[in-house]
Scaffold this motif. Sequence first.
Motif, short mmCIF file in Angstrom:
data_model
loop_
_atom_site.label_atom_id
_atom_site.label_comp_id
_atom_site.label_asym_id
_atom_site.label_seq_id
_atom_site.Cartn_x
_atom_site.Cartn_y
_atom_site.Cartn_z
N ILE A 65 12.89 1.64 -21.38
CA ILE A 65 12.98 0.32 -21.99
C ILE A 65 11.60 -0.13 -22.44
CG2 ILE A 65 14.95 -0.25 -20.52
CD1 ILE A 65 13.07 -2.39 -19.22
N TYR A 323 14.00 -4.42 -25.26
CA TYR A 323 14.63 -5.56 -24.59
C TYR A 323 14.79 -6.75 -25.52
CZ TYR A 323 10.56 -8.68 -23.59
OH TYR A 323 9.51 -9.55 -23.66
N TYR A 345 17.54 -5.30 -19.04
CA TYR A 345 17.50 -3.99 -19.69
C TYR A 345 17.31 -2.85 -18.69
CZ TYR A 345 18.35 -5.34 -24.39
OH TYR A 345 18.98 -5.77 -25.52
#
Length: 446
Positions: A65, A323, A345
């Motif tokens: 992420i 994100y 996330y």
Amino acid sequence: MTQYLQAKAGIITPEMEAVAASEFLPAELIRDEVAAGRMVIPANKVHLEKGLDPIGIGIAVRTKINANLGNSALLGDTLNELEKVQIAVKYGADTVMDLSTGMDINELRRWIIDGVRVPVGTVPLYQMCEVLDDIADMKPHDFLDIVEHQAKQGVDYMTIHCALLRRHLPLADKRLLGIVSRGGALTAKWMVTHNKENPFYEHFDDLCDIMRAYDVTWSLGDGLRPGCLADASDEAQFAELDVMGELAVRGWEKGTQVMIEGPGHVPMDQIKMNVERQIQVCHGAPFYVLGPVVTDIAPGYDHFTSGIGAAMAAMYGVAMLCYVTPKEHLGLPNMDDVKQGVIAYKIAAHAADVARHRPGARDRDDAISLARRNFDWPEQFRLSLDPETAERYYRESRRLSSDQAAQCANNEGLDAEQYCTMCGPKFCAIRISNDVRKMQNNRMQR
């Protein structure tokens, strides 16, 4: 030589070995995935010298992420943005992108690169806009200079909107929201003003030369990503995607690492198709998506609306998720917004990794489940994504019911820590289940 070129030559670099160790995978597999273009290791040589911890981004490894950070022309200061970066990394961001569009861009980026051990990305066009009064004044060599400057600072990957071409602009005019990408809109303005082709497309080979010199990874930007459900999976989006596929091959031919950025707003029933189409058109290059947001009706809660899409996209083969914070579409996120976005996330990425049976993905789930069975609250807190919040919720509820909880525990002959206030001692299913297990074991022993 870049990570890509060394992998093509059969070399296992120290960075590949580091990725293999962190992913519980053979180093030979990491090398082969990088050589095939299905994995990137964003690791600028300058940042490596400053202590970067290499990561792999690709379909064979756990989902990563990214957290977008940086000040704006209206809000944010250097110290505040650096604190946001630390918050993002603390709660699990695998990379951070400095998208600053305000003051002190160079200083802020230098501090970020010097201060974190995760890869750092940028959109160089944003700094170009700060240097010039009007993007229409940009000369191609000006942009090349900015890209090389950021590469020298140690930026590990860069988003450049090379695939948005003049012929795509009439397609974008058919949309409800048109072009929602900042980089895409700025590029479109330059093309219309000068009546010329995208300068980043025309100078792609020159940009590759800079990328290769420092081993900066391409993040081919999607200037025509859909900004609402009405525009998802339209002709404009897929026309640009076709050019991204062409540029991915050209990037590999020039010895650079390449990943592809993907759509922002996509209804749930179109996510699988979008992921599969990107993988096919872009020859397996790692897919990096914003969200996607699956409904447009929840401003203030878009870390939820996008987290749903992110989990689905990662399960279908997306390699990295960008994100979205609760303040998406509304304003520059504060520190709590950054934390909420990262946590949402991490949940999405982890859920996808479990679903894809990636090595070791479920170990933490099983460990926290064992701690729950044993009423080992400290271990539950330690294993959670947000230990402070988990423990705070637990302690707050126990304080509110402390007298009653103590009385119940005394009546049942229990340790006060053997239940929570959701059920209490009398109705705690786990406590009762543990008692049943003991009773059955005792009966079998007799």
